[in-house]
Design a protein around this motif. Structure first.
Motif, PDB file in Angstrom:
ATOM      1  N   ILE A  67      -2.343 -63.188  14.632  1.00 40.45           N
ATOM      2  CA  ILE A  67      -0.966 -63.674  14.549  1.00 40.45           C
ATOM      3  C   ILE A  67      -0.196 -62.918  13.469  1.00 40.45           C
ATOM      4  O   ILE A  67       0.890 -62.395  13.709  1.00 40.45           O
ATOM      5  CB  ILE A  67      -0.946 -65.190  14.243  1.00 40.45           C
ATOM      6  CG1 ILE A  67      -1.557 -65.968  15.405  1.00 40.45           C
ATOM      7  CG2 ILE A  67       0.471 -65.667  13.991  1.00 40.45           C
ATOM      8  CD1 ILE A  67      -1.718 -67.423  15.115  1.00 40.45           C
ATOM      9  N   MET A  68      -0.797 -62.842  12.272  1.00 41.26           N
ATOM     10  CA  MET A  68      -0.072 -62.226  11.159  1.00 41.26           C
ATOM     11  C   MET A  68       0.221 -60.759  11.434  1.00 41.26           C
ATOM     12  O   MET A  68       1.332 -60.280  11.189  1.00 41.26           O
ATOM     13  CB  MET A  68      -0.892 -62.349   9.862  1.00 41.26           C
ATOM     14  CG  MET A  68      -1.104 -63.757   9.371  1.00 41.26           C
ATOM     15  SD  MET A  68       0.386 -64.741   9.303  1.00 41.26           S
ATOM     16  CE  MET A  68       1.189 -64.017   7.897  1.00 41.26           C
ATOM     17  N   SER A  69      -0.780 -60.028  11.969  1.00 46.32           N
ATOM     18  CA  SER A  69      -0.533 -58.601  12.191  1.00 46.32           C
ATOM     19  C   SER A  69       0.477 -58.398  13.311  1.00 46.32           C
ATOM     20  O   SER A  69       1.289 -57.476  13.251  1.00 46.32           O
ATOM     21  CB  SER A  69      -1.836 -57.858  12.472  1.00 46.32           C
ATOM     22  OG  SER A  69      -2.489 -58.413  13.567  1.00 46.32           O
ATOM     23  N   SER A  70       0.454 -59.286  14.330  1.00 42.44           N
ATOM     24  CA  SER A  70       1.446 -59.161  15.399  1.00 42.44           C
ATOM     25  C   SER A  70       2.856 -59.359  14.859  1.00 42.44           C
ATOM     26  O   SER A  70       3.782 -58.636  15.233  1.00 42.44           O
ATOM     27  CB  SER A  70       1.182 -60.189  16.498  1.00 42.44           C
ATOM     28  OG  SER A  70       0.154 -59.758  17.318  1.00 42.44           O
ATOM     29  N   ILE A  71       3.026 -60.375  13.968  1.00 44.18           N
ATOM     30  CA  ILE A  71       4.347 -60.620  13.392  1.00 44.18           C
ATOM     31  C   ILE A  71       4.827 -59.387  12.639  1.00 44.18           C
ATOM     32  O   ILE A  71       5.936 -58.885  12.868  1.00 44.18           O
ATOM     33  CB  ILE A  71       4.327 -61.814  12.404  1.00 44.18           C
ATOM     34  CG1 ILE A  71       3.968 -63.102  13.114  1.00 44.18           C
ATOM     35  CG2 ILE A  71       5.669 -61.963  11.710  1.00 44.18           C
ATOM     36  CD1 ILE A  71       3.837 -64.269  12.178  1.00 44.18           C
ATOM     37  N   VAL A  72       3.964 -58.873  11.736  1.00 42.51           N
ATOM     38  CA  VAL A  72       4.394 -57.753  10.905  1.00 42.51           C
ATOM     39  C   VAL A  72       4.673 -56.522  11.764  1.00 42.51           C
ATOM     40  O   VAL A  72       5.682 -55.840  11.582  1.00 42.51           O
ATOM     41  CB  VAL A  72       3.340 -57.450   9.818  1.00 42.51           C
ATOM     42  CG1 VAL A  72       3.728 -56.214   9.036  1.00 42.51           C
ATOM     43  CG2 VAL A  72       3.202 -58.630   8.892  1.00 42.51           C
ATOM     44  N   VAL A  73       3.801 -56.276  12.740  1.00 44.38           N
ATOM     45  CA  VAL A  73       4.014 -55.113  13.598  1.00 44.38           C
ATOM     46  C   VAL A  73       5.338 -55.223  14.347  1.00 44.38           C
ATOM     47  O   VAL A  73       6.103 -54.267  14.430  1.00 44.38           O
ATOM     48  CB  VAL A  73       2.838 -54.950  14.587  1.00 44.38           C
ATOM     49  CG1 VAL A  73       3.212 -54.020  15.723  1.00 44.38           C
ATOM     50  CG2 VAL A  73       1.619 -54.404  13.872  1.00 44.38           C
ATOM     51  N   SER A  74       5.634 -56.419  14.847  1.00 43.67           N
ATOM     52  CA  SER A  74       6.881 -56.553  15.607  1.00 43.67           C
ATOM     53  C   SER A  74       8.102 -56.484  14.694  1.00 43.67           C
ATOM     54  O   SER A  74       9.191 -56.120  15.131  1.00 43.67           O
ATOM     55  CB  SER A  74       6.887 -57.841  16.425  1.00 43.67           C
ATOM     56  OG  SER A  74       6.996 -58.935  15.568  1.00 43.67           O
ATOM     57  N   LEU A  75       7.917 -56.827  13.385  1.00 44.34           N
ATOM     58  CA  LEU A  75       9.042 -56.711  12.451  1.00 44.34           C
ATOM     59  C   LEU A  75       9.311 -55.261  12.053  1.00 44.34           C
ATOM     60  O   LEU A  75      10.463 -54.860  11.897  1.00 44.34           O
ATOM     61  CB  LEU A  75       8.770 -57.539  11.183  1.00 44.34           C
ATOM     62  CG  LEU A  75       8.948 -59.052  11.306  1.00 44.34           C
ATOM     63  CD1 LEU A  75       8.480 -59.734  10.039  1.00 44.34           C
ATOM     64  CD2 LEU A  75      10.384 -59.403  11.600  1.00 44.34           C
ATOM     65  N   VAL A  76       8.247 -54.471  11.879  1.00 44.36           N
ATOM     66  CA  VAL A  76       8.439 -53.111  11.370  1.00 44.36           C
ATOM     67  C   VAL A  76       8.433 -52.063  12.477  1.00 44.36           C
ATOM     68  O   VAL A  76       8.473 -50.875  12.189  1.00 44.36           O
ATOM     69  CB  VAL A  76       7.373 -52.738  10.315  1.00 44.36           C
ATOM     70  CG1 VAL A  76       7.427 -53.666   9.134  1.00 44.36           C
ATOM     71  CG2 VAL A  76       5.992 -52.720  10.934  1.00 44.36           C
ATOM     72  N   LYS A  77       8.396 -52.504  13.727  1.00 41.04           N
ATOM     73  CA  LYS A  77       8.185 -51.534  14.806  1.00 41.04           C
ATOM     74  C   LYS A  77       9.252 -50.445  14.843  1.00 41.04           C
ATOM     75  O   LYS A  77       8.952 -49.297  15.184  1.00 41.04           O
ATOM     76  CB  LYS A  77       8.114 -52.246  16.155  1.00 41.04           C
ATOM     77  CG  LYS A  77       9.385 -52.992  16.516  1.00 41.04           C
ATOM     78  CD  LYS A  77       9.223 -53.692  17.848  1.00 41.04           C
ATOM     79  CE  LYS A  77      10.466 -54.433  18.225  1.00 41.04           C
ATOM     80  NZ  LYS A  77      10.305 -55.896  18.207  1.00 41.04           N
TER      81      LYS A  77
ATOM     82  N   ARG B 105       1.953 -44.469  14.496  1.00 45.44           N
ATOM     83  CA  ARG B 105       1.971 -45.919  14.626  1.00 45.44           C
ATOM     84  C   ARG B 105       0.574 -46.530  14.591  1.00 45.44           C
ATOM     85  O   ARG B 105       0.376 -47.573  13.969  1.00 45.44           O
ATOM     86  CB  ARG B 105       2.714 -46.349  15.886  1.00 45.44           C
ATOM     87  CG  ARG B 105       2.066 -45.973  17.179  1.00 45.44           C
ATOM     88  CD  ARG B 105       2.858 -46.489  18.355  1.00 45.44           C
ATOM     89  NE  ARG B 105       2.024 -46.480  19.543  1.00 45.44           N
ATOM     90  CZ  ARG B 105       1.679 -45.370  20.198  1.00 45.44           C
ATOM     91  NH1 ARG B 105       2.117 -44.210  19.777  1.00 45.44           N
ATOM     92  NH2 ARG B 105       0.899 -45.445  21.253  1.00 45.44           N
ATOM     93  N   ILE B 106      -0.427 -45.856  15.186  1.00 47.79           N
ATOM     94  CA  ILE B 106      -1.768 -46.444  15.202  1.00 47.79           C
ATOM     95  C   ILE B 106      -2.344 -46.564  13.783  1.00 47.79           C
ATOM     96  O   ILE B 106      -2.785 -47.655  13.393  1.00 47.79           O
ATOM     97  CB  ILE B 106      -2.714 -45.650  16.130  1.00 47.79           C
ATOM     98  CG1 ILE B 106      -2.175 -45.657  17.573  1.00 47.79           C
ATOM     99  CG2 ILE B 106      -4.122 -46.198  16.089  1.00 47.79           C
ATOM    100  CD1 ILE B 106      -2.358 -46.945  18.319  1.00 47.79           C
ATOM    101  N   PRO B 107      -2.326 -45.490  12.960  1.00 47.72           N
ATOM    102  CA  PRO B 107      -2.789 -45.661  11.576  1.00 47.72           C
ATOM    103  C   PRO B 107      -2.007 -46.742  10.833  1.00 47.72           C
ATOM    104  O   PRO B 107      -2.592 -47.527  10.077  1.00 47.72           O
ATOM    105  CB  PRO B 107      -2.547 -44.281  10.940  1.00 47.72           C
ATOM    106  CG  PRO B 107      -2.497 -43.347  12.063  1.00 47.72           C
ATOM    107  CD  PRO B 107      -2.015 -44.086  13.264  1.00 47.72           C
ATOM    108  N   ALA B 108      -0.685 -46.806  11.073  1.00 45.70           N
ATOM    109  CA  ALA B 108       0.111 -47.836  10.394  1.00 45.70           C
ATOM    110  C   ALA B 108      -0.344 -49.228  10.807  1.00 45.70           C
ATOM    111  O   ALA B 108      -0.494 -50.123   9.965  1.00 45.70           O
ATOM    112  CB  ALA B 108       1.594 -47.632  10.726  1.00 45.70           C
ATOM    113  N   PHE B 109      -0.577 -49.418  12.112  1.00 44.64           N
ATOM    114  CA  PHE B 109      -1.054 -50.730  12.581  1.00 44.64           C
ATOM    115  C   PHE B 109      -2.391 -51.065  11.934  1.00 44.64           C
ATOM    116  O   PHE B 109      -2.632 -52.211  11.520  1.00 44.64           O
ATOM    117  CB  PHE B 109      -1.238 -50.729  14.110  1.00 44.64           C
ATOM    118  CG  PHE B 109       0.045 -50.595  14.880  1.00 44.64           C
ATOM    119  CD1 PHE B 109       1.272 -50.745  14.256  1.00 44.64           C
ATOM    120  CD2 PHE B 109       0.022 -50.324  16.237  1.00 44.64           C
ATOM    121  CE1 PHE B 109       2.445 -50.618  14.957  1.00 44.64           C
ATOM    122  CE2 PHE B 109       1.203 -50.200  16.955  1.00 44.64           C
ATOM    123  CZ  PHE B 109       2.409 -50.342  16.314  1.00 44.64           C
ATOM    124  N   ILE B 110      -3.262 -50.040  11.827  1.00 49.66           N
ATOM    125  CA  ILE B 110      -4.593 -50.296  11.262  1.00 49.66           C
ATOM    126  C   ILE B 110      -4.478 -50.745   9.805  1.00 49.66           C
ATOM    127  O   ILE B 110      -5.170 -51.664   9.371  1.00 49.66           O
ATOM    128  CB  ILE B 110      -5.486 -49.038  11.396  1.00 49.66           C
ATOM    129  CG1 ILE B 110      -5.842 -48.823  12.870  1.00 49.66           C
ATOM    130  CG2 ILE B 110      -6.758 -49.184  10.590  1.00 49.66           C
ATOM    131  CD1 ILE B 110      -6.665 -47.599  13.139  1.00 49.66           C
TER     132      ILE B 110
END
Lengths: 190, 210
Positions: free
Chosen positions: B64-74, B82-87
């Protein structure tokens, strides 16, 4: 003798896939054919050995002296991800033949938990650098052995007449269970 | 198993209501039984139902937390990195879970051991961040993460209960018969065999009710 124990226990007794459940995704995903499974094994061995050496150096020369051990997970996964990228670029330039053989598997390896798992296990077991390298190579051999046997059985499984619900993954999992049981037989030796 | 499944959705994303987004992760696109993602912890920690529950909830939190942050900073992240950033985002939340668990639930932390830092490489988490979080609003990302996470937890608890009942004749640590169970289900081979039968049963049920 000490080194022999590390190798034997990593390959047979505590097999990384069948006893420790690391690297299950490639174990189930890339085991359809014997040739691809051996290629995956080779790629894993290459990256696992390199990654273990690099993370070992980072742990003992950066994280511990600066007292930031809690950064372990983040720094390790970044190192592994960039290492995989680098290996891919270098291989492409230096050895196109090897790149042809391993190339397709390299991107998948970043999310192979066996790599990160072994890097962390080396630290938990307090190995020195030589022991760590031996441990990494042995674990990669164990991975290759497991996926190689498994893919051989799966090739045969394809032509078997199975009950409808068992076809595909369920049957493969049962085979993995039987393999794991066979490897348990080594437990008494060490 | 490829870490990212492009467009492998049974329903069209645009026409989905919020309820559908939440619901599909539970059963219809269950991460474990249908998509076969994140199998290492599924097999590794489910020797008891409690461990399964703990691991499931920890993964749900990270999801949940990573999905929120990813969708905020996308929109700030260049496509190439993007993949290293998501990791990195995922690894930060895994570190949070690791430290919180070590502080408040030391027993569970010891039981799950290596598999807590390994949430980072759980294909499910990165897969949802890439396939859903990076394309949708934070609210939808929360619903998706919650649904997928609870589906994952459900699978872990189901498998953990099955192995605990068969292996040690107890459930959530409560022993209901004073006898020895079938030991093999608590050990490593039992994980593969129990999951194999569970998926087979679900396959058959799905065909019957489809």
């Amino acid at each position: 003798m000490e080194y022999f124990l590390i190798v034997f226990s990593a390959i047979f007794v505590n097999n990384i896939v069948l006893a420790q459940f690391l690297g299950i995704c490639p174990f189930l995903g890339v085991s359809g054919k014997v040739s691809t499974s051996v290629g995956m094994g080779g790629a894993v061995m290459f990256v696992m050995t390199l990654a273990t050496i690099v993370t070992y150096i980072i742990q003992y020369y950066i994280l511990i002296p600066f007292g930031i051990s809690y950064m372990q997970t983040i720094s390790y996964i970044l190192v592994i991800a960039s290492l995989v990228q680098m290996v891919e670029i270098i291989l492409k330039k230096i050895s196109p033949a090897l790149y042809q053989a391993l190339g397709v598997f390299l991107p998948l390896i970043t999310t192979n938990c066996a790599i990160l798992g072994v890097a962390i296990l080396v630290i938990q077991n307090e190995f020195n650098l030589l022991e760590s390298v031996i441990f990494a190579v042995a674990n990669a051999l164990g991975f290759t052995l497991a996926i190689w046997i498994f893919s051989g059985i799966r090739e045969q499984l394809e032509i078997m007449d199975l009950p409808k619900g068992m076809k595909g993954v369920p049957a493969a999992l049962l085979i993995a269970g039987l393999l794991s049981m066979a490897f348990m037989g080594f437990a008494g030796i060490v | 198993m490829p870490p990212i499944l492009p467009g492998k959705h049974l329903w069209k994303e645009e026409s989905m209501t919020n309820k559908d987004i939440f619901k599909r992760g539970l059963i219809k696109e269950n991460a474990v039984f249908v998509q076969l993602l994140g199998m290492c912890p599924v097999l590794g920690v489910t020797s008891t139902a409690i461990n399964g529950l703990g691991m499931g909830l920890a993964t749900t939190f990270v999801l949940i937390m990573s999905s929120i942050v990813v969708s905020l900073v996308k929109s700030f992240i260049p496509d190439k990195v993007r993949i290293p950033a998501f990791i990195v985002i995922i690894a930060s939340f895994v570190t949070v879970v690791d430290l919180v668990m070590a502080g408040f639930f030391p027993g569970l932390h010891e039981q799950l051991g290596l598999f807590i830092p390994l949430i980072v490489v759980n294909c499910l988490v990165l897969g949802r961040a890439e396939a859903f979080g990076s394309k949708n609003t934070p609210f939808k990302a929360v619903l998706d993460g919650l649904g997928m996470g609870l589906g994952f937890t459900l699978a872990l608890v189901l498998l953990g209960s099955m192995r605990e009942i068969l292996g040690s004749l107890s459930l959530f640590g409560l022993k209901f018969v004073e006898a020895d169970g079938i030991l093999i289900f608590v050990l490593a081979p039992g994980a593969f065999i129990a999951l194999g039968f569970l998926i087979a049963i679900i396959n058959v049920l799905k065909k019957r009710f489809a």
